[in-house]
Design a protein around this motif. Sequence first.
Motif: not given
Length: 96
Positions: A55-74
């Motif tokens: 599967l491909l998981l894509i961030s839906e929300d959260g602070a990481n969407l702005l900070a990009r500390t972690y990948p937003i899709a994995f």
Amino acid sequence: MKEGWEVKKLPQISENLDSRRIPITQNKRSKGKFPYYGASGIVDYVSEYLFDEDLLLISEDGANLLARTYPIAFSVTGKIWVNNHAHVLKFSNIYT
């Protein structure tokens, strides 16, 4: 874009499995060996799983969407649980 590539919309090449996501509050999770994914990746390990596939998981929300500390899709493979903070996509063809 490479010559010969086609432009397609996401629903043409993937299946959205968001309806199978189930969030579990931390105090109701049974500890186990299966990764429990949220918007930024693995947030815990639980005793049961919802998915057992590529599967491909894509961030839906959260602070990481702005900070990009972690990948937003994995990409993930195998037995996992996904909460409601990550979109879940399944592809019939995987290109590398």
